[in-house]
Every structure is written in C-alpha cells, then in structure tokens.
Design an enzyme around this catalytic site. Structure first.
Site, short mmCIF file in Angstrom:
data_model
loop_
_atom_site.label_atom_id
_atom_site.label_comp_id
_atom_site.label_asym_id
_atom_site.label_seq_id
_atom_site.Cartn_x
_atom_site.Cartn_y
_atom_site.Cartn_z
CB ALA A 73 -0.92 0.00 1.22
N PRO A 74 0.45 2.30 -0.74
CG PRO A 74 0.41 4.46 -1.65
CD PRO A 74 1.20 3.58 -0.72
N GLY A 75 0.45 1.25 -3.32
CA GLY A 75 0.50 0.53 -4.58
C GLY A 75 1.47 1.06 -5.61
N GLY A 76 2.33 2.00 -5.23
CA GLY A 76 3.25 2.60 -6.20
C GLY A 76 4.23 1.59 -6.80
CG ASP A 134 -0.18 -3.00 2.95
OD1 ASP A 134 -1.00 -2.72 3.84
OD2 ASP A 134 0.92 -2.43 2.85
CG ASP A 148 9.61 1.37 0.21
OD1 ASP A 148 10.67 1.62 0.81
OD2 ASP A 148 8.83 2.27 -0.19
CE LYS A 173 10.94 2.15 4.43
NZ LYS A 173 10.66 3.12 3.38
#
Length: 343
Positions: free
Chosen positions: A210-213, A229, A268, A298
């Site tokens: 999410a959001p799907g990029g 997700d 990610d 991260k």
C-alpha cells in the site's frame, strides 16, 4: 595534492566522510560548498580514489567528481566565457572517441544572470566543435562544473568514476500520468543504479504494497504481482488482471501452504530494521534461484553506518549481497539488492 567534490545526504555526512577515509586515509574535508556538497583534499590521485570506490562501492557517498581547475566568477553573463576558456584548457584530459556530457550544478541562492542549462549548452557546443560526440543520457566521460558563490570548480572524469552519471547523483524521473506515490521513484532508481532488468511475465512479490506505487511499476514492467498489505491499494490497480491483492500481513501471507517461487521480491515497508531483516530471512525460500530481492532499510539518523553494516551482515546469512546504496530518492534509508545464495 588533488581535490574532489563529494555529494551525500546531510544526515549521512559522518558515514560518507568515513567512506572517504577508507579510500584515502590522509584525505581531509576542506570546507562545505553547500549543505550536502563538500570539497575534499586528497593525498592520493583522484583516479586512485575513484578506482577504490569502483572496487568497494560506497553506500552513503552518492557522487564524486574531480577538481582540476577553479576560477573566480561574478554571477554575470561573462562567467560563461570564463568557463568556456577553462574547459578549452581541460580538453587535454578528454579521451578520444569517447562521448561526453556537461553537468553543471549551481549551489546556494546566488543571484546569477544565467541558468545552468545555458552553461551546459555553451560548453557542449564548444566541445562538439572540437570533435567529441555529445551523449546526454549515457555519456562515457563527463565535464563537471560546480558553481559556488564566487568560485567555479571544474574537472573531467569517466562517467563510472563519478559513482553516478547524473549530476550530483540527483537521479530525476518525470512524473507519469497514473503515478500513485513518489515512492515509485525509489524503485525506478534502484532498477537503474543496480542495472536490474525485469523480464516480462516475471512473478513479483510486493511486501507492504500500500498504496501501490511499487506494484504499479512492476505491473508496468509486465510482471504478475502478488501485493501483500492489510490496507487498501489504489483503485486503479483493481482493473489489472496480473495483480492479486492479499489483504493480510506479510507474516500471515507466509503461513499459506502453497506459495509460488518469485523472480522478484520487493520490500519498502515502514518497519523496524531488525524486524524487516527477520522477515526477509523468512522470505528467501520463496526466491527463485536466479531471483532478485530489493529492500529498503528504514534507518534512524544516529549510527547509520553501524546499523547498515550490521543489517547487511545479517542479510548475508540468507542472501548474496549484490549492492547497497543510499539513493537520491531515499531519505533516512538505504536500498539493498539481494540474490539467491549459492548452496
């Protein structure tokens, strides 16, 4: 003594300077030209340092270029003539039969009477007239010009020596119609920097989609995508047949008994580094023998280098480490590319 200009993210200054010291233990930071651009005095020659970085790619330094000449400037139109004269003197450093590009960066907020593209255009035209081929997208050698407040720094190097063939490592992509998130640029940059070719009809697994990029990019590359997700994804993806959304956590997804092997696994997720590594450790069994995994670490702003080194060491328990870089589109992150470990 020679000099070079380094570019790195502000939060990674300490880590980047340590990488410089590994290449040349007697190098020194002379001063900052901008918040993320520094002038380094070398004890070794630029070519030696560039070779070290080619053999031991840095994680945090995004771009380097040599300083072979410097000249005073005034921010007025006549600066272009001054720069043309300096570049003409540098032509002895050009390699014959190698294409070139001019990369100009203007630092600070100086009120200059000319634009970056005017400098590029004027110098490129002169070099073309001297007999060299201009290739802006994939040059073999680069004329780097860094314009600070009242000084311009110039140098010539082969494109691979600069760590990026984009000026300052600033990898730019145009915003596309249908783009879901700016995070898409991270994946596009990783594919380019690590020279990853995605074959049509590849099976891809997008963790924390999410959001799907990233899913959108993978679908555009011709992949069949499993997107994992609990959150909803962008409605535009629902129209694509090669796409399956598993509305569950990655941990629950792994509990399924019959899962395919994937050519590409991407992660990610906004997740603690240690948790993300543990998850990727479990995911390695789903990767094809010639598959690739791309993940984003991260990071907290403190101890970037130590945490990154520890993370890579742990990932090496399951994977072959293909590369790790703090990309231009990363923030407090490092992108790591992994391959299936030989048995």
């Amino acid at each position: 003594m020679s000099e070079l200009i380094i570019t790195l993210k502000h939060d990674s200054i300490s880590a980047g300077l340590n990488e410089c010291l590994r290449a040349d233990e007697a190098c020194k930071l002379k001063y900052w030209l901008d918040q993320e651009v520094g002038l380094i005095q070398l004890n070794k020659e630029f070519n030696q340092v560039a070779r070290y970085f080619q053999d031991h790619p840095p994680v945090f330094i995004q771009h380097i270029c040599p300083v072979q000449q410097r000249v005073a400037i005034k921010g007025k139109q006549e600066d272009i003539e001054v720069l043309l004269g300096q570049c003409q003197q540098l032509q002895t450093r050009f390699v014959k039969e190698k294409s070139f590009s001019v990369q100009t960066r203007m630092l600070g907020k100086g009120n200059r009477s000319y634009k970056r593209f005017e400098v590029n255009q004027a110098i490129a035209e002169m070099i073309k007239n001297l007999g060299w081929e201009l290739n802006v997208s994939r040059p073999e050698q680069i004329i780097s010009i860094v314009i600070a407040e009242d000084v311009a720094y110039l140098g010539v190097s082969m494109a691979e020596q600069n760590l990026s063939d984009w000026a300052g490592g600033q990898h730019r992509f145009a915003t596309e119609k249908g783009q879901i998130s700016r995070a898409e640029f991270k994946l596009l940059e990783a594919l380019d920097v690590f020279q990853i070719e995605i074959q049509p009809d590849s099976m891809a697994l997008d963790l924390g989609a999410a959001p799907g990029g990233w899913t959108r990019i993978l679908l555009k590359k011709g992949c069949r995508v499993y997107a994992v997700d609990p959150a909803l994804l962008d409605p535009s993806l629902q129209e694509v047949k090669q796409f399956t959304h598993f509305r569950q956590t990655a941990q629950d997804f792994l509990k399924q008994k019959k899962l395919p092997l994937f050519d590409l696994i991407v992660n990610d997720m906004k997740m603690d580094v240690n948790e993300s590594i543990r998850l990727m450790g479990k995911m390695h069994r789903l990767l094809q023998s010639d598959g690739i995994a791309i993940m984003t670490l991260k990071l907290q702003k403190k101890q970037l280098q130590k945490v990154t080194n520890q993370a890579i060491k742990r990932l090496a328990s399951w994977y072959k480490i293909i590369g790790a870089r703090q990309l231009f589109h990363n923030r407090s992150e490092v992108t790591v590319v992994l391959g299936k470990k030989d048995k």
